[in-house]
Scaffold this motif. Structure first.
Motif, mmCIF file in Angstrom:
data_model
loop_
_atom_site.group_PDB
_atom_site.id
_atom_site.type_symbol
_atom_site.label_atom_id
_atom_site.label_comp_id
_atom_site.label_asym_id
_atom_site.label_seq_id
_atom_site.Cartn_x
_atom_site.Cartn_y
_atom_site.Cartn_z
ATOM 1 N N VAL A 395 0.839 -1.195 0.000
ATOM 2 C CA VAL A 395 0.000 0.000 0.000
ATOM 3 C C VAL A 395 0.879 1.252 0.000
ATOM 4 O O VAL A 395 0.603 2.231 -0.707
ATOM 5 C CB VAL A 395 -0.948 0.009 1.220
ATOM 6 C CG1 VAL A 395 -1.669 1.349 1.325
ATOM 7 C CG2 VAL A 395 -1.953 -1.128 1.121
ATOM 8 N N ALA A 396 1.956 1.224 0.778
ATOM 9 C CA ALA A 396 2.872 2.379 0.832
ATOM 10 C C ALA A 396 3.488 2.633 -0.546
ATOM 11 O O ALA A 396 3.618 3.789 -0.978
ATOM 12 C CB ALA A 396 3.958 2.140 1.869
ATOM 13 N N GLU A 397 3.859 1.578 -1.236
ATOM 14 C CA GLU A 397 4.447 1.743 -2.569
ATOM 15 C C GLU A 397 3.428 2.313 -3.549
ATOM 16 O O GLU A 397 3.756 3.190 -4.363
ATOM 17 C CB GLU A 397 4.973 0.393 -3.067
ATOM 18 C CG GLU A 397 6.186 -0.116 -2.303
ATOM 19 C CD GLU A 397 6.673 -1.463 -2.816
ATOM 20 O OE1 GLU A 397 6.079 -1.976 -3.789
ATOM 21 O OE2 GLU A 397 7.643 -2.002 -2.249
ATOM 22 N N THR A 398 2.188 1.811 -3.491
ATOM 23 C CA THR A 398 1.138 2.328 -4.370
ATOM 24 C C THR A 398 0.873 3.795 -4.080
ATOM 25 O O THR A 398 0.710 4.618 -4.987
ATOM 26 C CB THR A 398 -0.152 1.515 -4.190
ATOM 27 O OG1 THR A 398 0.121 0.134 -4.420
ATOM 28 C CG2 THR A 398 -1.229 1.982 -5.151
ATOM 29 N N THR A 399 0.836 4.141 -2.807
ATOM 30 C CA THR A 399 0.606 5.533 -2.415
ATOM 31 C C THR A 399 1.734 6.431 -2.905
ATOM 32 O O THR A 399 1.497 7.532 -3.422
ATOM 33 C CB THR A 399 0.477 5.634 -0.886
ATOM 34 O OG1 THR A 399 -0.594 4.791 -0.440
ATOM 35 C CG2 THR A 399 0.216 7.066 -0.451
ATOM 36 N N ALA A 400 2.969 5.966 -2.760
ATOM 37 C CA ALA A 400 4.126 6.770 -3.176
ATOM 38 C C ALA A 400 4.086 7.073 -4.666
ATOM 39 O O ALA A 400 4.564 8.124 -5.111
ATOM 40 C CB ALA A 400 5.418 6.045 -2.816
ATOM 41 N N ALA A 401 3.503 6.152 -5.452
ATOM 42 C CA ALA A 401 3.460 6.323 -6.911
ATOM 43 C C ALA A 401 2.252 7.135 -7.376
ATOM 44 O O ALA A 401 2.147 7.444 -8.567
ATOM 45 C CB ALA A 401 3.447 4.950 -7.584
ATOM 46 N N ASP A 402 1.360 7.463 -6.472
ATOM 47 C CA ASP A 402 0.147 8.183 -6.850
ATOM 48 C C ASP A 402 0.490 9.615 -7.270
ATOM 49 O O ASP A 402 1.308 10.288 -6.646
ATOM 50 C CB ASP A 402 -0.822 8.210 -5.661
ATOM 51 C CG ASP A 402 -2.218 8.657 -6.060
ATOM 52 O OD1 ASP A 402 -2.421 9.870 -6.242
ATOM 53 O OD2 ASP A 402 -3.100 7.793 -6.187
#
Length: 427
Positions: A395-402
């Motif tokens: 989830v942190a990785e997905t958020t960082a790429a948003d």
């Protein structure tokens, strides 16, 4: 913002806004003023089968109504919009009435975009899936939209829409179809009708979760690096209204008309729902502007969490937003003084002095928690169905790429580890 808060750019062209109880009765008049004769209502199956919601809209549209398309879903598959566009073509519709929550509003915008192209909607959609993006045709005209929201998420005064780039669940069996977005100034609804009587029919669980999403738009409009003095004013006033009205919605208080029954709306303290509707309009005003989008890290977290679990974005926000704010305040000012003003945080500190930066930050977080708890929403990520602790690094990785991470406050540069720490604190 610029080095000087007095140097800014602001470009915004909202449709006509009508906000009053019973206002949906005037939708047909709005269509007539624009020379629109054939309107298709776009909504979900629940709204479409609920007479208390759809019948006033049918009556308001009147003899300009050509039908109802009650097929929108939270997944917002592109195939649903194709079906809607085909139905609009069959009915020779020249307008769409988007009725319901964000899913219906987004789907109507995608229908509008599909119809701006010369080709059949299915062929346009197939190209979009192959290319990974959908757009309004450069030389085309999107179908005009009249928005009639029934939730408080604030997805209506917007030129953007979300869509899942798959025709349907049969093409997304692994749940990994890419989410997509479409943005074009021409997708701004030509008119918007906010009728508190319709909001009062929305199930409490839906209304409260959407309210948290809308409330967070106001917070983000103030601390985003794209903030402007204009949106400072609307968001501050909107947050003040929401701060006091939202907790009254969770237990059914304030969902009827004001005490005098005169539709006085946000000016009447006996009508919290109308206050909440007005507050939602204000906090989203100017958020969706070309090149200056004003949502930020909270919504990026919401996208990250909802991509990994079937959870309402507002419920995801509820669990993370206090921890996001603490992270912001530890790193930068994040305009805590303005946030404190908007949320009616006392400006006086201990021993008769002004509140310190730390006291202002604590006051802002406490006020947000009070709103969340007043809405009866989850306070921890572990309370959300479908979210496991082992999911948090992804989830942190997905958020960082948003893409919304590009609008975090100036001076902040979140790492994936920072974002994971926020999620762990919210767990």
């Amino acid at each position: 913002m610029s080095d000087s808060e007095h140097a800014f750019e602001f470009e915004f062209s909202p449709g006509k806004i009508r906000c009053e109880r019973g206002g949906v009765a005037g939708v047909g008049d709005e269509l007539a003023r624009r020379g629109l004769e054939r309107a298709l209502v776009v909504c979900g199956s629940t709204v479409g089968s609920t007479p208390e919601v759809v019948d006033p809209v049918r009556e308001g549209v009147g003899d300009r109504l050509v039908g109802v398309f009650p097929e929108t879903t939270p997944e917002k598959y592109l195939g649903t919009a194709v079906e809607g566009a085909e139905r609009a073509d069959e009915e020779n519709a020249d307008a769409l009435v988007a009725l319901g929550g964000g899913s219906s509003l987004d789907t109507a915008k995608v229908v509008s975009a599909l119809r701006s192209h010369d080709g059949p909607p299915e062929a346009v959609a197939s190209d979009a899936i192959e290319n990974g993006s959908l757009s309004v045709a450069e030389d085309g005209e999107p179908t005009p939209i009249v928005a009639v929201p029934t939730t408080l998420a604030g997805a209506d005064l917007s030129t953007v829409a979300g869509v899942t780039l798959a025709m349907g669940p049969e093409d997304d069996r692994d749940g990994e179809a890419p989410g997509g977005g479409i943005a074009d100034p021409r997708l701004m609804p030509t008119a918007l009708c906010y009728d508190a009587d319709l909001f009062a029919t929305t199930p409490e669980s839906v209304l409260t979760a959407s309210a948290m999403n809308g409330f967070d738009k106001g917070l983000e409009a103030l601390y985003t690096r794209n903030a402007t003095p204009i949106t400072d004013g609307t968001a501050t006033r909107g947050l003040r209204l929401l701060r006091h009205s939202l907790p009254a919605l969770a237990d059914g208080r304030g969902r009827g008309a004001d005490a005098d029954g005169d539709g006085a709306g946000a000016a009447n303290p006996d009508d919290p729902l109308a206050q909440a509707v007005t507050g939602t309009i204000l906090v989203q005003y100017g958020v969706s502007t070309p090149g200056q989008y004003k949502l930020s890290i909270v919504h990026a977290f919401g996208h990250g969490l909802t991509e990994h679990a079937d959870v309402h974005q507002g419920r995801a926000h509820a669990a993370v937003v206090p921890h996001v704010l603490r992270y912001l305040f530890e790193g930068v000012d994040a305009r805590r003084e303005l946030l404190a003003e908007a949320l009616a945080v006392p400006a006086g500190g201990s021993e008769g002095r002004g509140a310190s930066d730390e006291e202002l930050a604590d006051g802002v977080v406490d006020a947000v928690v009070e709103v969340r708890d007043g809405l009866g929403l989850p306070s921890r990520l572990r309370d959300l169905d479908g979210i496991e602790r082992d999911d948090l690094p992804e989830v942190a990785e997905t958020t960082a790429a948003d893409g919304l991470m590009d609008t975090v406050p100036d001076g902040l540069d979140p790492t994936t580890d920072d974002l994971l720490a926020v999620l762990e604190a919210a767990w």
